[in-house]
Design a protein around this motif. Structure first.
Motif, PDB file in Angstrom:
ATOM      1  N   ILE A  15       0.853  -1.192   0.000  1.00  0.00           N
ATOM      2  CA  ILE A  15       0.000   0.000   0.000  1.00  0.00           C
ATOM      3  C   ILE A  15       0.888   1.242   0.000  1.00  0.00           C
ATOM      4  O   ILE A  15       1.780   1.371   0.841  1.00  0.00           O
ATOM      5  CB  ILE A  15      -0.936   0.011   1.224  1.00  0.00           C
ATOM      6  N   VAL A  16       0.659   2.136  -0.934  1.00  0.00           N
ATOM      7  CA  VAL A  16       1.442   3.360  -1.056  1.00  0.00           C
ATOM      8  C   VAL A  16       0.561   4.542  -0.687  1.00  0.00           C
ATOM      9  O   VAL A  16      -0.428   4.837  -1.354  1.00  0.00           O
ATOM     10  CB  VAL A  16       2.002   3.532  -2.484  1.00  0.00           C
ATOM     11  N   ASP A  17       0.923   5.210   0.394  1.00  0.00           N
ATOM     12  CA  ASP A  17       0.172   6.355   0.882  1.00  0.00           C
ATOM     13  C   ASP A  17       1.167   7.234   1.641  1.00  0.00           C
ATOM     14  O   ASP A  17       2.314   6.858   1.876  1.00  0.00           O
ATOM     15  CB  ASP A  17      -0.969   5.892   1.790  1.00  0.00           C
ATOM     16  N   GLY A  18       0.754   8.420   2.017  1.00  0.00           N
ATOM     17  CA  GLY A  18       1.628   9.292   2.799  1.00  0.00           C
ATOM     18  C   GLY A  18       2.643  10.015   1.943  1.00  0.00           C
ATOM     19  O   GLY A  18       2.376  10.387   0.806  1.00  0.00           O
ATOM     20  N   ARG A  19       3.844  10.164   2.469  1.00  0.00           N
ATOM     21  CA  ARG A  19       4.867  10.964   1.798  1.00  0.00           C
ATOM     22  C   ARG A  19       5.719  10.135   0.842  1.00  0.00           C
ATOM     23  O   ARG A  19       5.754   8.923   0.910  1.00  0.00           O
ATOM     24  CB  ARG A  19       5.761  11.628   2.845  1.00  0.00           C
ATOM     25  N   ALA A  20       6.456  10.847  -0.023  1.00  0.00           N
ATOM     26  CA  ALA A  20       7.448  10.237  -0.934  1.00  0.00           C
ATOM     27  C   ALA A  20       6.838   9.102  -1.758  1.00  0.00           C
ATOM     28  O   ALA A  20       7.429   8.044  -1.916  1.00  0.00           O
ATOM     29  CB  ALA A  20       8.660   9.753  -0.148  1.00  0.00           C
ATOM     30  N   ARG A  21       5.656   9.333  -2.313  1.00  0.00           N
ATOM     31  CA  ARG A  21       4.947   8.229  -2.964  1.00  0.00           C
ATOM     32  C   ARG A  21       5.614   7.785  -4.269  1.00  0.00           C
ATOM     33  O   ARG A  21       5.528   6.610  -4.634  1.00  0.00           O
ATOM     34  CB  ARG A  21       3.487   8.613  -3.224  1.00  0.00           C
ATOM     35  N   ILE A  22       6.257   8.694  -4.983  1.00  0.00           N
ATOM     36  CA  ILE A  22       6.928   8.279  -6.217  1.00  0.00           C
ATOM     37  C   ILE A  22       8.036   7.280  -5.891  1.00  0.00           C
ATOM     38  O   ILE A  22       8.141   6.209  -6.502  1.00  0.00           O
ATOM     39  CB  ILE A  22       7.501   9.496  -6.964  1.00  0.00           C
ATOM     40  N   TYR A  23       8.845   7.609  -4.889  1.00  0.00           N
ATOM     41  CA  TYR A  23       9.917   6.698  -4.496  1.00  0.00           C
ATOM     42  C   TYR A  23       9.335   5.409  -3.933  1.00  0.00           C
ATOM     43  O   TYR A  23       9.833   4.309  -4.222  1.00  0.00           O
ATOM     44  CB  TYR A  23      10.822   7.367  -3.465  1.00  0.00           C
ATOM     45  N   CYS A  24       8.272   5.509  -3.138  1.00  0.00           N
ATOM     46  CA  CYS A  24       7.661   4.318  -2.550  1.00  0.00           C
ATOM     47  C   CYS A  24       7.075   3.401  -3.632  1.00  0.00           C
ATOM     48  O   CYS A  24       7.128   2.175  -3.507  1.00  0.00           O
ATOM     49  CB  CYS A  24       6.579   4.715  -1.554  1.00  0.00           C
ATOM     50  N   LEU A  25       6.536   3.975  -4.694  1.00  0.00           N
ATOM     51  CA  LEU A  25       6.056   3.158  -5.801  1.00  0.00           C
ATOM     52  C   LEU A  25       7.197   2.373  -6.434  1.00  0.00           C
ATOM     53  O   LEU A  25       7.060   1.184  -6.756  1.00  0.00           O
ATOM     54  CB  LEU A  25       5.390   4.041  -6.859  1.00  0.00           C
ATOM     55  N   LYS A  26       8.330   3.026  -6.605  1.00  0.00           N
ATOM     56  CA  LYS A  26       9.467   2.368  -7.248  1.00  0.00           C
ATOM     57  C   LYS A  26      10.021   1.250  -6.372  1.00  0.00           C
ATOM     58  O   LYS A  26      10.331   0.156  -6.853  1.00  0.00           O
ATOM     59  CB  LYS A  26      10.539   3.408  -7.571  1.00  0.00           C
ATOM     60  N   VAL A  27      10.142   1.512  -5.086  1.00  0.00           N
ATOM     61  CA  VAL A  27      10.627   0.476  -4.174  1.00  0.00           C
ATOM     62  C   VAL A  27       9.568  -0.614  -4.004  1.00  0.00           C
ATOM     63  O   VAL A  27       9.877  -1.805  -3.975  1.00  0.00           O
ATOM     64  CB  VAL A  27      11.002   1.081  -2.815  1.00  0.00           C
ATOM     65  N   GLY A  28       8.309  -0.203  -3.904  1.00  0.00           N
ATOM     66  CA  GLY A  28       7.227  -1.166  -3.758  1.00  0.00           C
ATOM     67  C   GLY A  28       7.167  -2.154  -4.910  1.00  0.00           C
ATOM     68  O   GLY A  28       6.850  -3.336  -4.709  1.00  0.00           O
ATOM     69  N   TRP A  29       7.486  -1.685  -6.106  1.00  0.00           N
ATOM     70  CA  TRP A  29       7.499  -2.571  -7.282  1.00  0.00           C
ATOM     71  C   TRP A  29       8.556  -3.663  -7.119  1.00  0.00           C
ATOM     72  O   TRP A  29       8.341  -4.817  -7.501  1.00  0.00           O
ATOM     73  CB  TRP A  29       7.763  -1.744  -8.529  1.00  0.00           C
ATOM     74  N   GLN A  30       9.693  -3.322  -6.522  1.00  0.00           N
ATOM     75  CA  GLN A  30      10.726  -4.324  -6.265  1.00  0.00           C
ATOM     76  C   GLN A  30      10.266  -5.352  -5.237  1.00  0.00           C
ATOM     77  O   GLN A  30      10.633  -6.525  -5.300  1.00  0.00           O
ATOM     78  CB  GLN A  30      11.998  -3.649  -5.740  1.00  0.00           C
ATOM     79  N   LEU A  31       9.460  -4.904  -4.280  1.00  0.00           N
ATOM     80  CA  LEU A  31       9.029  -5.768  -3.178  1.00  0.00           C
ATOM     81  C   LEU A  31       7.780  -6.578  -3.507  1.00  0.00           C
ATOM     82  O   LEU A  31       7.400  -7.471  -2.753  1.00  0.00           O
ATOM     83  CB  LEU A  31       8.749  -4.917  -1.937  1.00  0.00           C
ATOM     84  N   LEU A  32       7.143  -6.265  -4.628  1.00  0.00           N
ATOM     85  CA  LEU A  32       5.852  -6.861  -4.942  1.00  0.00           C
ATOM     86  C   LEU A  32       5.990  -8.282  -5.471  1.00  0.00           C
ATOM     87  O   LEU A  32       6.790  -8.551  -6.377  1.00  0.00           O
ATOM     88  CB  LEU A  32       5.121  -5.997  -5.976  1.00  0.00           C
TER      89      LEU A  32
END
Length: 340
Positions: A15-32
């Motif tokens: 789940i991507v919410d809160g701050r730094a969402r662009i970076y969190c999307l990129k890292v989240g894709w690695q973790l998905l």
């Protein structure tokens, strides 16, 4: 987001919410997980567009009755076509008819909304594609491509017998594959670059070449695969240099070598320019993106610290490496590291 990466696990739901969402999307894709889903809240905010991976499948829900800067939207992002298809079926069963649902299962590669379209190709990637289009159509630039850093690197490898027949070499930030023209054909060259326009040229001369955005993607190779990695003037372009070097370390064999170059911000001429002009000196000859897209600036010791932290030993290899004040004299920081 660094802690989940260190766990070396993947997740079914991110789940991507809160701050730094662009970076969190990129890292989240690695973790998905390959069969997982990543959910972006407030997806109507166009500033988040560049964080959405190019290769993803997505489904978007829009509530037309709730408006802030635009209609409230949520995007579900997956690596699997089937995952998004199943989510779509479920959404249509449980959501009110007023909720708008769209997806990219037809392969159009874009997310649409009433405010226009947002392309999944990041603005950074687009900038480098534009830059390479200009370079590939500039005869003067093409004539001099490789002179200097690529030439020096190839000369160093040959002089020190660093590569043998059949050696697998990874060229990170390979551009149009210029290194192939300076090395013997017996080696197996693999290349990655953020620009599709550059890679389309590299594929003509390398064994394999892939478009990879190291701001958000891992290297598409297995552990302990390469005999040598070369990255010339790339580390200053990436968001997270530590992740960048960890990935290179991962794909290298034990005892294998990385050759790295980057502008040396401690160079005496750059320091003099800073003092005399009161302006931060440019470190790239490319005017666009700004200063060639450089976002970090390093000294030799910065590179030493980064290499040590990921498990490389290191040594300077620049032309002036034997001078007692090479850290000030060298315009480029040239470093060799071995995976230990």
């Amino acid at each position: 987001m660094f802690f989940p990466i260190e766990l070396k696990k993947t997740f079914k739901i991110v789940i991507v919410d809160g701050r730094a969402r662009i970076y969190c999307l990129k890292v989240g894709w690695q973790l998905l997980d390959n069969n997982g889903v990543m959910i972006l809240h407030d997806a109507q905010r166009k500033q988040y567009n560049s964080g959405i991976p190019d290769e993803c499948y997505w489904l978007r829900t829009v509530n037309p009755d709730v408006i802030c800067e635009d209609k409230i939207s949520t995007i579900f992002i997956a690596k699997s076509h089937d995952v998004i298809k199943k989510i779509g079926i479920l959404m249509r069963e449980v959501l009110p008819d007023s909720i708008e649902i769209s997806n990219n299962l037809d392969g159009n590669g874009e997310v649409e909304n009433e405010g226009g379209r947002m392309n999944n190709i990041s603005s950074v990637q687009g900038a480098y594609d534009n830059l390479w289009e200009e370079k590939l159509n500039d005869p003067a630039w093409l004539k001099n491509d490789g002179k200097g850093r690529v030439e020096f690197c190839a000369g160093f490898l040959k002089a020190h017998s660093r590569i043998g027949q059949g050696a697998k070499i990874l060229d990170i930030g390979c551009g149009r594959g210029t290194l192939a023209h300076y090395l013997d054909s017996e080696v197996c060259l693999y290349g990655i670059d953020i620009s599709e326009k550059a890679i389309s040229e590299t594929r003509k001369v390398y064994k394999k070449a892939d478009v990879v955005d190291l701001n958000m993607e891992k290297l598409p190779y297995e552990d302990n695969f390469f005999d040598c990695a070369i990255t010339l003037d790339v580390i200053e372009h990436v968001f997270d240099p530590l992740f960048f070097l960890k990935e290179i370390h991962r794909v290298l064999k034990i005892g294998s070598e990385i050759i790295l170059s980057t502008p040396n911000i401690l160079n005496e001429n750059l320091l003099k320019s800073l003092v005399h002009t009161r302006r931060f000196p440019k470190t790239s000859g490319d005017p666009f993106p700004y200063d060639g897209g450089h976002i970090h600036f390093f000294t030799y010791r910065d590179i030493f610290d980064l290499m040590k932290s990921v498990g490389f030993n290191f040594t300077p290899i620049g032309p002036l490496k034997d001078a007692f004040d090479y850290e000030f004299k060298e315009p480029m920081a040239w470093v060799s590291g071995k995976k230990i």
